[in-house]
Write an enzyme that holds these catalytic residues in place. Structure first.
Site, short mmCIF file in Angstrom:
data_model
loop_
_atom_site.label_atom_id
_atom_site.label_comp_id
_atom_site.label_asym_id
_atom_site.label_seq_id
_atom_site.Cartn_x
_atom_site.Cartn_y
_atom_site.Cartn_z
N LYS A 276 0.84 -1.20 0.00
CA LYS A 276 0.00 0.00 0.00
C LYS A 276 0.88 1.25 0.00
O LYS A 276 2.02 1.20 0.47
CB LYS A 276 -0.86 0.02 1.27
CG LYS A 276 -1.97 -1.01 1.32
CD LYS A 276 -2.76 -0.89 2.61
CE LYS A 276 -3.85 -1.95 2.71
NZ LYS A 276 -4.92 -1.77 1.72
N ARG A 350 -10.04 -11.81 2.25
CA ARG A 350 -10.88 -12.90 1.74
C ARG A 350 -10.15 -14.24 1.81
O ARG A 350 -10.78 -15.29 1.91
CB ARG A 350 -11.34 -12.58 0.30
CG ARG A 350 -10.23 -12.46 -0.70
CD ARG A 350 -10.63 -11.67 -1.94
NE ARG A 350 -10.70 -10.22 -1.67
CZ ARG A 350 -11.06 -9.32 -2.57
NH1 ARG A 350 -11.40 -9.68 -3.80
NH2 ARG A 350 -11.09 -8.04 -2.24
#
Ligand code: BES
Ligand code: MN
Ligand code: ZN
Length: 493
Positions: A276, A350
């Protein structure tokens, strides 16, 4: 924070400040004004000045000298009586408590209002929630006490005798719920050098012992034996090993299927190799807010003695880049044998949830509800106000929607039509872990659906977990969202 409920009145109650709720309707205002002046004449100049009108959430302070045992009265507006809701009570209560805190009051007494159409139990719960939740700060690392704003630490909620039992019940429930919310806020606000998988597990165990639920922690070896390739894949770049936390609270009869709560427990999300940007990366210490909400809910449920069987499951790891980290193109195999190609290592939530959802099937659950700070796309869609709700179980979605409307922890249903499925198809594996920018929260939910074999609801709390500025009774930073929502739905199940 300490809370007591008493039978008392505005003249004799003893505190640093007394809070009185006032309506804005002309006639109601007039009669409340008269009552106030009759009992505490020193409030007349304030009420005559016109400075206070009962407008929603507005406050005024009056100093009453010898007219009452307490030196200060804080009037707080509820707006028009017919429009008052539990949320308005929470906000007004928070607003008054914040005024008291600004005056450095430590002990505040509240005259629990009798509101037509709302039962005393509910009014009391809302008053206590608003007051207590507004006095939270993550200040444990501040060593200079001048920098720490003062908090109200002692609360008294009084009424006349007829309502005292109901006031007490509402306040007891509120305290249990608030302590769950505070557990969640504290866990999510804690930095990664305090809360990493091992310390998260330790906190869950300690809270279980203290409040009455059992906790089992699976270590890396057990996670390998179970074949949790998603959790292991995300963990590959980290020095700290993963954990899988199982919490169990048996409040219901043995024959009742459990409700399973699953929380994303990424204690820090750097993005991994798909790293990020630096700006605001520290927010990702809260990427275990789903886990924090599940632990907070277990705490509150146990304190309330809810007659439900609950399981809490938390897959937990950091998501780190390193020479040993998973890389795009890697293919992981989950507990149920399905495979996923890693398109972006930043879509890690996920991957760990997939294994937890597989594991949840062992409980033959009535329903599984997962909470996760899963996608930036959900923040784009719904901002910081509303949680994204997805899933296959209409009954539970209905229950959560009703609870959302009562608690103001809003949810909005988003679709998981099969047509989106092609966005996560892979050339090399069963699915891939990212569907790109479009419909990002939907493709994330569809990814999870591949691991579900029971009624299921997914709550994407990426937007509601964290605020960049404070709300009425929510601090800046992590909110504890989900605890009030889940507990309310469980109490109405
Ligand atoms: N933890 C983030 C999602 C997030 C973003 C939570 C902002 C709270 C605030 C999640 O792991 C993530 O990075 N998701 C990616 C997925 C993408 C790579 C498919 C995202 O949303 O950008
Ligand atoms: Mn991520
Ligand atoms: Zn994440």
């Amino acid at each position: 924070m300490s809370v007591s409920c008493t039978i008392d009145n505005r003249r004799s109650v003893k505190a640093d400040a007394v809070v009185i709720f006032i309506y804005q309707d002309e006639n109601l205002f007039k009669s409340q004004r008269k009552d106030l002046i009759d009992s505490i004449p020193h409030l007349q100049p304030l009420l005559d000045s016109g400075d206070f009108s009962g407008k929603k959430f507005s406050t005024s302070v009056g100093y009453v000298g010898s007219a009452a045992t307490s030196p200060r009265f804080i009037l707080v507006g509820l707006g028009n009586q017919s429009t008052v809701t539990p949320e308005i009570i929470r906000r007004a209560s928070a607003s008054a408590t914040k005024s008291a805190a600004a005056l450095r009051c430590k002990h505040v007494a509240f005259e629990v209002p009798a509101i037509p159409g709302i039962d005393t139990n509910t009014t009391s719960q809302a008053t206590v929630e608003g007051a207590m939740l507004s006095q939270y700060g993550f200040v444990k690392y501040k060593s200079n006490s001048d920098e720490i704003k003062t908090f109200v630490t002692e609360f008294t909620f009084y009424s006349e005798r007829a309502r005292a039992n109901a006031v007490n019940k509402g306040a007891t429930n509120a305290q249990a719920i608030v302590s769950g919310v505070i557990v969640a806020r504290d866990l999510a606000n804690a930095p990664n050098n305090e809360i990493y998988p091992q310390t998260l597990a330790k906190r869950a165990s300690d809270l279980g012992k203290k409040n009455g639920f059992s906790t089992t922690v699976f270590d890396k070896k057990k996670i390998e034996e179970l074949g949790m390739g998603g959790l292991l894949g995300v963990n590959k770049g980290s020095v700290n090993p993963p954990v899988f936390i199982v919490m169990q609270y048996n409040g219901g009869s043995k024959s009742k299927k459990p409700i399973v709560l699953v929380g994303k427990g990424i204690t820090f999300d750097t993005g991994g190799i798909s790293i990020k940007p630096a700006a605001n990366m520290s927010d990702m210490k809260g990427d275990m807010h789903g886990a924090a909400s599940v632990i907070g809910t277990m705490v509150a449920a146990a304190k309330l003695g809810l007659k439900k069987n609950l399981i809490g499951l938390i897959p937990s790891t950091e998501n780190m880049p390193s020479g040993s980290a998973m890389v795009p193109g890697d293919i992981l195999k989950f507990m149920n044998g399905k495979t996923a190609e890693i398109d972006n290592t930043d879509a890690e939530g996920r991957l760990v949830l997939a294994d937890a959802l597989c594991y949840a099937a062992r409980y033959n659950p009535e329903v599984v509800i997962d909470l996760a700070t899963l996608t930036g796309a959900c923040v784009v869609a719904l901002g910081n106000v509303t949680t994204g709700m997805f899933g296959t179980d209409e009954t539970t979605k209905g229950r959560l929607k009703a609870a959302a409307d009562r608690t103001n922890e809003y949810v909005c249903e988003m679709p998981i039509y099969e047509e989106y499925e092609e966005m996560i198809s892979s050339d090399y594996a069963d699915i891939k872990n990212s569907g790109g920018r479009n419909a990002g929260s939907i493709t994330a939910a569809l990814f999870l659906k591949h691991f579900v074999s029971y009624p299921w609801v997914h709550l994407d709390i990426a937007g509601t977990a964290m605020l960049s500025k404070p709300g009425f009774y929510q601090p800046k930073g992590n909110t504890g969202v989900g605890v009030r929502l889940l507990i309310d739905s469980l109490r109405h199940w």
